[in-house]
Design a protein around this motif. Structure first.
Motif, PDB file in Angstrom:
ATOM      1  N   TYR A 374       0.833  -1.195   0.000  1.00 52.13           N
ATOM      2  CA  TYR A 374       0.000   0.000   0.000  1.00 52.13           C
ATOM      3  C   TYR A 374       0.875   1.255   0.000  1.00 52.13           C
ATOM      4  O   TYR A 374       1.962   1.267   0.581  1.00 52.13           O
ATOM      5  CB  TYR A 374      -0.881   0.053   1.247  1.00 52.13           C
ATOM      6  N   SER A 375       0.354   2.288  -0.647  1.00 52.30           N
ATOM      7  CA  SER A 375       0.952   3.615  -0.493  1.00 52.30           C
ATOM      8  C   SER A 375       0.181   4.346   0.604  1.00 52.30           C
ATOM      9  O   SER A 375      -0.888   3.883   1.032  1.00 52.30           O
ATOM     10  CB  SER A 375       0.870   4.392  -1.804  1.00 52.30           C
ATOM     11  N   ILE A 376       0.676   5.501   1.024  1.00 50.83           N
ATOM     12  CA  ILE A 376      -0.008   6.267   2.067  1.00 50.83           C
ATOM     13  C   ILE A 376      -1.394   6.705   1.574  1.00 50.83           C
ATOM     14  O   ILE A 376      -2.371   6.658   2.320  1.00 50.83           O
ATOM     15  CB  ILE A 376       0.843   7.484   2.476  1.00 50.83           C
ATOM     16  N   ASN A 377      -1.483   7.098   0.319  1.00 50.23           N
ATOM     17  CA  ASN A 377      -2.775   7.533  -0.220  1.00 50.23           C
ATOM     18  C   ASN A 377      -3.779   6.388  -0.269  1.00 50.23           C
ATOM     19  O   ASN A 377      -4.980   6.588  -0.063  1.00 50.23           O
ATOM     20  CB  ASN A 377      -2.598   8.132  -1.612  1.00 50.23           C
ATOM     21  N   GLU A 378      -3.308   5.164  -0.551  1.00 55.93           N
ATOM     22  CA  GLU A 378      -4.212   4.011  -0.590  1.00 55.93           C
ATOM     23  C   GLU A 378      -4.749   3.701   0.811  1.00 55.93           C
ATOM     24  O   GLU A 378      -5.918   3.338   0.969  1.00 55.93           O
ATOM     25  CB  GLU A 378      -3.487   2.803  -1.178  1.00 55.93           C
ATOM     26  N   VAL A 379      -3.898   3.844   1.806  1.00 58.81           N
ATOM     27  CA  VAL A 379      -4.347   3.648   3.189  1.00 58.81           C
ATOM     28  C   VAL A 379      -5.366   4.711   3.558  1.00 58.81           C
ATOM     29  O   VAL A 379      -6.395   4.423   4.182  1.00 58.81           O
ATOM     30  CB  VAL A 379      -3.149   3.677   4.158  1.00 58.81           C
ATOM     31  N   ARG A 380      -5.110   5.954   3.178  1.00 65.48           N
ATOM     32  CA  ARG A 380      -6.038   7.040   3.481  1.00 65.48           C
ATOM     33  C   ARG A 380      -7.385   6.833   2.774  1.00 65.48           C
ATOM     34  O   ARG A 380      -8.435   7.164   3.307  1.00 65.48           O
ATOM     35  CB  ARG A 380      -5.427   8.383   3.087  1.00 65.48           C
ATOM     36  N   GLU A 381      -7.331   6.255   1.585  1.00 63.99           N
ATOM     37  CA  GLU A 381      -8.581   5.966   0.870  1.00 63.99           C
ATOM     38  C   GLU A 381      -9.398   4.913   1.608  1.00 63.99           C
ATOM     39  O   GLU A 381     -10.618   5.018   1.720  1.00 63.99           O
ATOM     40  CB  GLU A 381      -8.281   5.489  -0.548  1.00 63.99           C
ATOM     41  N   LEU A 382      -8.718   3.884   2.130  1.00 62.61           N
ATOM     42  CA  LEU A 382      -9.407   2.852   2.904  1.00 62.61           C
ATOM     43  C   LEU A 382     -10.045   3.431   4.160  1.00 62.61           C
ATOM     44  O   LEU A 382     -11.070   2.941   4.636  1.00 62.61           O
ATOM     45  CB  LEU A 382      -8.439   1.726   3.279  1.00 62.61           C
ATOM     46  N   GLU A 383      -9.422   4.448   4.712  1.00 62.00           N
ATOM     47  CA  GLU A 383      -9.949   5.107   5.909  1.00 62.00           C
ATOM     48  C   GLU A 383     -10.874   6.278   5.556  1.00 62.00           C
ATOM     49  O   GLU A 383     -11.278   7.037   6.436  1.00 62.00           O
ATOM     50  CB  GLU A 383      -8.793   5.611   6.769  1.00 62.00           C
ATOM     51  N   GLU A 384     -11.177   6.400   4.232  1.00 65.26           N
ATOM     52  CA  GLU A 384     -12.070   7.451   3.732  1.00 65.26           C
ATOM     53  C   GLU A 384     -11.552   8.841   4.107  1.00 65.26           C
ATOM     54  O   GLU A 384     -12.278   9.692   4.626  1.00 65.26           O
ATOM     55  CB  GLU A 384     -13.500   7.244   4.252  1.00 65.26           C
ATOM     56  N   ARG A 385     -10.275   9.047   3.816  1.00 65.74           N
ATOM     57  CA  ARG A 385      -9.625  10.343   4.018  1.00 65.74           C
ATOM     58  C   ARG A 385      -9.081  10.838   2.676  1.00 65.74           C
ATOM     59  O   ARG A 385      -8.763  10.045   1.786  1.00 65.74           O
ATOM     60  CB  ARG A 385      -8.467  10.223   5.024  1.00 65.74           C
ATOM     61  N   ASP A 386      -8.965  12.171   2.538  1.00 66.56           N
ATOM     62  CA  ASP A 386      -8.405  12.750   1.321  1.00 66.56           C
ATOM     63  C   ASP A 386      -6.946  12.351   1.168  1.00 66.56           C
ATOM     64  O   ASP A 386      -6.231  12.152   2.164  1.00 66.56           O
ATOM     65  CB  ASP A 386      -8.510  14.280   1.355  1.00 66.56           C
ATOM     66  N   ASN A 387      -6.473  12.243  -0.095  1.00 62.37           N
ATOM     67  CA  ASN A 387      -5.062  11.924  -0.311  1.00 62.37           C
ATOM     68  C   ASN A 387      -4.198  13.160  -0.036  1.00 62.37           C
ATOM     69  O   ASN A 387      -4.713  14.275   0.083  1.00 62.37           O
ATOM     70  CB  ASN A 387      -4.821  11.384  -1.719  1.00 62.37           C
ATOM     71  N   ILE A 388      -2.904  12.948   0.047  1.00 61.77           N
ATOM     72  CA  ILE A 388      -1.991  14.041   0.387  1.00 61.77           C
ATOM     73  C   ILE A 388      -1.155  14.467  -0.823  1.00 61.77           C
ATOM     74  O   ILE A 388      -0.082  15.049  -0.679  1.00 61.77           O
ATOM     75  CB  ILE A 388      -1.063  13.635   1.549  1.00 61.77           C
ATOM     76  N   GLY A 389      -1.652  14.148  -2.017  1.00 63.75           N
ATOM     77  CA  GLY A 389      -0.942  14.551  -3.226  1.00 63.75           C
ATOM     78  C   GLY A 389      -0.024  13.477  -3.757  1.00 63.75           C
ATOM     79  O   GLY A 389      -0.051  12.326  -3.312  1.00 63.75           O
TER      80      GLY A 389
END
Length: 424
Positions: A374-389
């Motif tokens: 996983y990338s950080i953005n993929e983890v944030r997507e699973l947690e329903e959070r905006d990506n960080i770019g």
């Protein structure tokens, strides 16, 4: 001309048969079966059973709430497709009157109770989406059947619409989700397996209702003193008055007054609470077993939090996974064109069901990031959070890992570096 069902029945019936006392074969024809308890259990009645209703609600709700997403293969990669019409049908709106959740829940309830869930596929006939699905319309499972043409071997579906019209529909125009089957064409209703058990449960409820309506009093007789007699009207009046005075919850535990030296003798067997409860629990367990629903979801056992999490994971893997596979394969074959099937497919997203509590999720994500999955953005997507770019799209791998074929080279390099440092 082919004889109607009712005409054949009238010709076959014996002197003792009538519409008020039909033979069992006719009851079975209409899905009405007697049980050993004397109760008749139909699929509609079965849904009114609290245990069946709970299982249908659990399975229908779980399938309804899980996202059924559309994915597209592109070269060596896979990406989620939010623009395909199937995405809208399975994720937003299945038809103008039903959300995707309502449609999926309804289909799974039909499978749970009737063994089959049918939906008519309405196709687009013009525009850029010509030939793609436009809407999914549920059909009544009790009025829909599967037929095989004896000449061509082709499968057809015959259904009765709410208007009363009988319609024959191609198998390619029907989504059919089915339970376990003998032929592979039509599922077996689980109610047929547990009909006897449901009959016992229904009889128990009736018994309890009668028991409490009689003020929890069992059967008995009023005895007169030796030599005393009552004529028939007097006996009837005495019985009626006793029944009025001592039946019903409002009269329970009231003091009874007996006239003319009468004595009440109990003939009934008192209700054994423990035994009755054990019988009820056995019935609940049987229903839960048929549907593979954990007992704690039906209130059978007290489960500790840690054990409940394990049972929940087992429920997803053993109960929901086969159902989801059934859905995915049927949707892939019926909702995509032959050309689209090479690239498009559907998949339930169960990450939310499997991720557990926050501590477990944190440990899981840490491992996935460390392994580069996983990338950080993929983890944030699973947690329903905006990506960080763009920086969040990078994948990381721990430097502590090295492939086996490079292990000797890595060790030799480390040794060489140490030697150089020593020489200096």
């Amino acid at each position: 001309m082919r004889k109607s069902v009712f005409r054949r029945w009238l010709e076959r019936r014996s002197d003792g048969d009538s519409l008020l006392n039909p033979k069992q074969w006719l009851l079975d024809l209409f899905g009405v079966s007697n049980t050993s308890s004397g109760e008749r259990i139909t699929n509609d009645k079965a849904l009114l059973n609290s245990n069946v209703y709970t299982c249908a609600s659990i399975l229908g709700g779980d399938i309804g709430k899980l996202p059924l997403q559309v994915f597209k293969r592109r070269g060596n990669g896979i990406e989620k497709d939010d623009s395909h019409p199937v995405t809208r049908l399975l994720g937003v709106r299945s038809n103008p009157y039903m959300s995707a959740y309502t449609f999926k829940e309804l289909m799974q309830v039909h499978v749970t109770v009737w063994g089959n869930g049918y939906a008519n596929i309405e196709w687009e006939t013009s525009g850029p989406n010509n030939g793609r699905p436009k809407a999914l319309w549920p059909l009544d499972p009790s009025k829909t059947d599967v037929h095989v043409d004896n000449v061509t071997g082709e499968v057809w579906y015959v259904t009765t619409l709410p208007s009363g019209e009988l319609r024959k529909i191609k198998h390619t125009d029907i989504l059919h989700f089915k339970a376990i089957s003998k032929s592979g064409l039509k599922g077996i209703t689980p109610i047929a397996v547990i009909r006897e058990e449901l009959g016992v449960q229904q009889a128990q409820r009736k018994f309890l209702g009668s028991f409490y309506s009689n003020g929890t009093a069992t059967r008995g007789i009023l005895k007169l003193p030796a030599g005393a007699t009552l004529d028939k009207p007097a006996r009837e009046k005495a019985r009626d008055e006793w029944q009025k005075a001592n039946s019903g919850l409002n009269n329970a535990h009231r003091i009874a007054i007996l006239d003319a030296g009468m004595e009440y003798q109990n003939l009934g067997m008192p209700l054994n609470d423990a035994q009755f409860i054990e019988t009820s629990k056995f019935g609940i367990a049987e229903v839960a077993k048929i549907y593979k629903v954990p007992g704690y979801k039906l209130g059978l056992t007290d489960v500790k939090f840690s054990n409940m999490e394990n049972q929940s994971l087992e429920y997803v893997k053993s109960t929901l996974q086969p159902i989801m596979t059934n859905w995915e394969q049927e949707c892939d074959y019926k909702l995509f064109t032959e050309l689209e099937r090479r690239r498009f497919y559907t998949k339930f997203n169960v990450a939310g069901e499997l991720r557990g509590d926050s501590t477990s999720r944190a440990a899981y994500y840490k491992e996935m990031i460390a392994m580069g999955v996983y990338s950080i953005n993929e983890v944030r997507e699973l947690e329903e959070r905006d990506n960080i770019g763009e920086m969040g799209d990078r994948h990381f791998v721990s430097l502590n890992y090295v492939s086996l074929e490079k292990m000797d080279q890595y060790q030799a390099l480390k040794a060489g570096l140490k030697s150089e440092k020593g020489g200096e």
